[in-house]
Structures are given as structure tokens and as C-alpha cells.
Write an enzyme that holds these catalytic residues in place. Structure first.
Site, PDB file in Angstrom:
ATOM      1  N   ASP A  60      51.566 -12.323  30.003  1.00 37.40           N
ATOM      2  CA  ASP A  60      52.351 -11.322  29.293  1.00 37.40           C
ATOM      3  C   ASP A  60      53.125 -10.497  30.327  1.00 37.40           C
ATOM      4  OD1 ASP A  60      53.377  -9.453  27.619  1.00 37.40           O
ATOM      5  OD2 ASP A  60      51.504  -8.387  27.246  1.00 37.40           O
ATOM      6  N   THR A  93      59.357  -8.878  26.709  1.00 36.40           N
ATOM      7  CA  THR A  93      59.223  -8.120  27.963  1.00 36.40           C
ATOM      8  C   THR A  93      59.620  -8.959  29.175  1.00 36.40           C
ATOM      9  OG1 THR A  93      56.892  -8.699  27.929  1.00 36.40           O
ATOM     10  CG2 THR A  93      57.459  -6.506  27.204  1.00 36.40           C
ATOM     11  N   THR A  94      59.353 -10.265  29.111  1.00 35.87           N
ATOM     12  CA  THR A  94      59.723 -11.139  30.235  1.00 35.87           C
ATOM     13  C   THR A  94      61.228 -11.405  30.213  1.00 35.87           C
ATOM     14  OG1 THR A  94      57.566 -12.181  30.043  1.00 35.87           O
ATOM     15  CG2 THR A  94      59.191 -13.330  31.364  1.00 35.87           C
ATOM     16  N   ASP A 393      51.366  -8.221  20.433  1.00 36.91           N
ATOM     17  CA  ASP A 393      52.734  -8.746  20.396  1.00 36.91           C
ATOM     18  C   ASP A 393      53.045  -9.339  19.029  1.00 36.91           C
ATOM     19  OD1 ASP A 393      53.086  -7.978  22.942  1.00 36.91           O
ATOM     20  OD2 ASP A 393      53.218  -9.957  23.840  1.00 36.91           O
TER      21      ASP A 393
END
Length: 556
Positions: A60, A93-94, A393
Site C-alpha cells: 500500500d 496513493t501509489t 481502501d
């Protein structure tokens, strides 16, 4: 006579600005490179050592960056991006780091050609507006009551996570939990507060398949007097208090002078009467269960157990709020203000069960709960922590769809469509902004390229084929399957992304790239400790190129 000196000074200043830009871009690229391998379903896991010597195994993006301790201010700024994204929409987020890093990377060539950063930022802002317009054009609406479509969407959004190997389990839990706590505000708006009203309880033991969403809440407490009070009550009447059911303690300095022995008796009698009076006011409403956030004295416990009432004390405020939402009770400050409407009657069962070594109280089978608990079971603590991160998530994705039910193609298809549309439009842009605008269009291809890299396929061949399919602005749904690396139609494979997440990713990445490009100096505002007898306060230090290059970007 002075003109040449001025020119020289100006060019020196411009050069030092370029060097700082170069250092900032390198730092941002370093952060993007750390995180790049965790994008997509075939991504690698990272093993992190935290400050206390514990181990975190995750892919994550936000969880990884939270643990990094980077020295360079531009790198810190990039880490903030993933935090913003996580707070706002809980997913992507990545992607936001990879895209932000790429935007800065393509800007580097223009900085070296002495383009002014403001020109680049203007072109980027224009590109962002046009990108959002493309998203609006290709977005597809979805019916939030169609369980199968919702399941497919949540699954594809968390297909990149570690728990995707457990099939529909996490997606099911997420949809059940978010649809339980959703509240209609009218005018087509829905409020889904997953932080306040969904609690995740991790209990090691058993297997992951035993995890479930309770139609109610559970918390780690037992009744006050286990021998005397009932541990199972069907259809309980519940009273919730946030005041102590015990004798008020005196203020910081209270003196009581007792002259005779009988006075002591009187004092104790007063205490007993006060507590008895409180209990009478509570028992008037015939409750089966009394829960308080504060203390509950032995005497009160005696009166309540005599009346056949179970009691729980010192409960967390957040848990109390969830119980109130689940069973329809109102939290009361003073027992003498109790009313019939404050009593919670919505719960179907109160039960205390022992799981492992600990006792857990369940208030379940509620009629219309607006709060719930997700009970996660699993083999080890590390596994449970990762499952919880993935579940958060998944719940965020479900919440985003409930709030804004629009879908976009996943697998890099959206980015390729945006890229193709911007490339076409760049030919109509006049002036110096044309080139940075075109570079921004190319930067969007970083996402599908990274997906292809993480699949282990031939990146150049795959990207050329994808660009060919998207070149004329058609085939908006053609993307890359993150598991196999094949070029396929995302509609058929049911690989989707939520509109909210994509739009937020683009906005955050481009705006932060603009912000970092606008920085032309890094000034240290930290006062150095002066040696005794040193003269006056030190001047603020302006970092030069040499400092920026020797700055340690990556942790040891």
C-alpha cells in the site's frame, strides 16, 4: 560600466535556481522510484522496519511512505501527496506519486532550456483542465443498488492489493459495511462516514473466511459482575450514559470534620442514598443493559444486579457513539434527565462471548443499524494488519461510488485516452506553452508503462501497441490487464476505477508538480546552536547546488 556585472549576476542567479530545481526533481523522482514497483496487481511487497523494531509487510503506497524518513524537503512534500490522497479518497496513493514524479521528470528538460517555471505551470494547469474534461466525457454512470456491478468495481480497485487472492471476501465486507452506515441527506446526497461509524476489530485465530460484518457492534468488554449479571439478553432495552454512577469525589481539597462516631455513619448513609437514588432513576425505565463511559461503583453494581440489569463500565466514547447509532439510543449526561425516547430498543440480542482469552460484548441483529463493526479473523497479526489496510481502501472506494456513482476504465486506459486527447489538442495551442503541454500529455503514459513493467512484459512493444489503439481518440476502454500484461477491453474484464479517485489523482499530482517547480531556493530556517561566546545570531543559510546534491535523499 556596471552592465556586464549585472548580466553576470543575473545569469548566476538563474543558474542556481536551475540547480535547485534539478535537486528537487531528483528527490521527487527518487520517491516515485521507491513506490513505482507497488503499482498494479502484480506488484511487489515492501518489508518495512519501523522505529520500534517492528515489521510491516505491505504494498500500500501510503503505508510505505508513512514509514519513510527522508531528509530532502521536496521528497517530504511528495510524501504529503499520498497522505492527501488517502485522506480525500482513500485510494490511488501509489498512482499519485508515480504521476507527480513523471510530471516533474518531463519538466526537467524545459528547465534546462531556460524555460520559466511559470510558463511550464501554466501549460500544466491547462492540461489538467482538459484532462478533467476528457474524464467527464468517458465516464459511465452506475446504479449503486446493483450489487454485482458494485462488487466488480470494488474488486477491480483492490485487485492490486495483497488480499485480492482471497476472492470476493474483502469487497463483500466493504460493500456491506458502507451500505449499512450510509445516510441519505436528501437531494440525492449520501453521507457515508466510514471513520466514525465503522470499527474494524482484529481478532487473531480462526481463518480469514470467518470474517464478517456484524448487524450491530462489538467491543472488548465484559459485564461488571460476571457471576450475578446476565451475559445473554434477547431484545434488550439499552440505556447509554456518559456520567459516573458513583458518589461524587470531593474537589482537590475537601475537609470533612467528624466529631462523633455516628457522623461517619451519616456520611456513608448519604453516599448510599445518593447512589440508590441514581439507580432508582435508571431502573424506572426498566432497562436490561446499562452502559456508561465512566465508573460504576460496587454499590450501584449491587442495586443493578438485584434488579436483573447487566452493566458495562468505562467504555470508549467512540464505541458508545456507535452503539447509540446501532440500537437507536441517546447518550444521556445525567440519570435524572432520562426519558423513554432515550432508551435503545433496536437491538435484537446482547451477548458476551469469549474469543481466545478475551471477552467481547456483542450488540447485534439490530433493526436498522447506522453503525457497524467488521470482525476480521486471521492467522497472524501481520496478515490482519494488511487485511485491515486493504479493507479501509475498499471501503473508501465503495464510499466514493455511493457519493459519486461514475466509473472510468482501469488498467491505464483512462490515462492513455487523456494522453491521446491532449496530444491532439497540443497542435492547436500557440506560443511557448505548446511544448510543456505536449510533455504533460506524454507524462500521463507513466501509469500504463509502470503497469506493463510490473507485469514483466515487453514494455516498448506493449506501449507502442496501446498508443496505436488510442491514437485517433477511439478505443477509450482498451488498456492493459495487470495480471497477464495482455492488451484487452476493460469493459469485458470488468477492470474499473472510480471517477472521484482518478480526478483527485490528476489534480493532486499536477498541482504538486507545479508547486515544486515554483521553488527556486531552499532556505534553512533552523537556528544552529551557537558555541559559547559566539557573536550575534547566525544569518539564514541559503543552500547551494553542492549542498542539494550531497543531501541524502534516500534512507540508509
Amino acid at each position: 560600466m556596471h552592465a556586464p556585472v549585472l548580466v553576470l549576476r543575473d545569469s548566476l542567479k538563474r543558474e542556481s535556481g536551475t540547480k535547485v530545481h534539478h535537486a528537487n526533481i531528483q528527490a521527487a523522482k527518487a520517491v516515485a522510484d521507491i513506490i513505482r514497483t507497488t503499482l498494479g496487481p502484480r506488484s511487489m511487497l515492501k518489508m518495512l522496519l519501523d522505529a520500534s523494531g517492528g515489521i510491516v509487510v505491505t504494498n500500500d503506497g501510503n503505508a510505505i511512505l508513512r514509514e519513510l524518513d527522508l531528509a530532502h524537503p521536496a521528497a517530504k512534500s511528495m510524501i504529503e501527496l499520498s497522505r492527501t490522497q488517502d485522506e480525500e479518497v482513500g485510494d490511488g496513493t501509489t498512482s499519485v506519486i508515480v504521476l507527480g514524479g513523471e510530471m516533474l521528470h518531463v519538466a526537467e528538460a524545459f528547465i534546462e532550456k531556460s524555460y520559466h517555471p511559470t510558463v511550464i505551470c501554466r501549460a500544466y494547469s491547462k492540461a489538467l483542465e482538459d484532462a478533467i474534461a476528457v474524464l467527464d466525457k468517458i465516464a459511465v454512470s452506475i446504479d449503486v443498488n446493483d450489487r454485482l456491478a458494485m462488487l466488480g468495481l470494488v474488486k477491480s480497485c483492490i485487485g492490486t492489493k495483497f488480499t485480492s487472492q482471497f476472492g470476493d471476501l474483502i469487497a463483500d465486507l466493504a460493500i456491506d459495511a458502507t451500505s449499512t452506515v450510509g445516510v441519505d441527506l436528501g437531494q440525492g446526497l449520501r453521507e457515508v462516514d466510514i471513520k466514525k461509524y465503522i470499527k474494524v476489530e482484529k481478532v487473531p485465530g480462526s481463518q480469514l473466511e470467518d470474517s464478517k460484518v456484524l448487524k450491530g457492534v462489538m467491543f472488548n468488554k465484559d459485564v461488571v459482575a460476571p457471576g450475578k449479571m446476565k451475559r445473554k439478553i434477547p431484545n434488550p432495552r439499552i440505556i447509554l450514559l456518559d456520567c459516573p454512577v458513583e458518589y461524587k469525589k470531593g474537589e482537590n481539597q475537601t475537609n470533612a470534620e467528624l466529631v462523633r462516631e455516628e457522623d461517619w455513619e451519616v456520611l456513608l448513609k448519604m453516599e448510599e442514598e445518593y447512589i440508590e437514588n441514581m439507580c432508582v432513576q435508571i431502573l424506572k425505565f426498566k432497562p436490561d443493559l446499562v452502559i456508561t463511559e465512566k465508573g460504576l461503583s460496587d454499590l450501584a453494581c449491587h442495586y443493578l444486579s438485584k434488579a436483573g440489569v447487566s452493566a458495562i463500565r468505562r467504555l470508549r466514547k467512540t464505541d458508545n457513539n456507535r452503539i447509540a447509532k446501532a440500537c437507536g439510543a441517546t447518550i444521556v449526561n445525567r440519570p435524572d434527565e432520562l426519558q423513554e425516547s432515550d432508551v435503545g430498543t433496536g437491538a435484537g440480542l446482547f451477548e458476551v462471548k469469549k474469543i481466545g482469552d478475551e471477552f467481547f460484548a456483542f450488540i447485534v441483529d439490530c433493526k436498522d443499524p447506522k453503525a457497524c463493526t467488521v470482525l476480521l479473523r486471521g492467522a497472524s497479526k501481520d496478515l490482519l494488519n494488511e487485511v485491515e489496510r486493504n479493507l479501509q481502501d475498499a471501503m473508501s472506494v465503495a464510499r466514493n461510488i455511493l457519493k459519486n456513482p461514475k466509473l472510468l476504465p482501469g488498467g491505464g486506459a483512462t490515462e492513455l485516452t487523456v494522453s491521446a486527447a491532449l496530444k491532439q489538442k497540443s497542435s492547436s495551442i500557440e506560443g511557448i506553452e505548446k511544448w510543456p503541454y505536449e510533455a504533460a500529455a506524454i507524462a500521463f503514459e507513466a501509469i500504463p508503462r509502470t503497469l506493463a513493467q510490473n507485469c514483466g512484459v515487453n514494455v516498448i512493444r506493449t506501449m507502442t501497441a496501446l498508443q496505436g489503439k488510442h491514437a485517433n481518440g477511439e478505443n477509450a476502454w482498451i488498456g492493459i490487464d495487470g495480471n497477464t500484461g495482455e492488451i484487452t477491453d476493460m469493459k469485458e474484464r470488468k477492470i474499473w476505477d472510480a471517477y472521484n479517485v482518478k480526478a483527485q489523482t490528476f489534480k493532486t499530482a499536477i498541482e504538486s508538480a507545479c508547486m515544486l517547480l515554483r521553488i527556486d531556493d531552499i532556505v534553512s530556517g533552523i537556528k544552529k546552536k551557537q558555541a559559547p561566546g559566539a557573536q550575534g545570531p547566525s544569518k539564514p543559510k541559503i543552500e547551494t547546488e553542492a549542498d542539494a546534491d550531497s543531501e541524502q535523499i534516500l534512507p540508509d
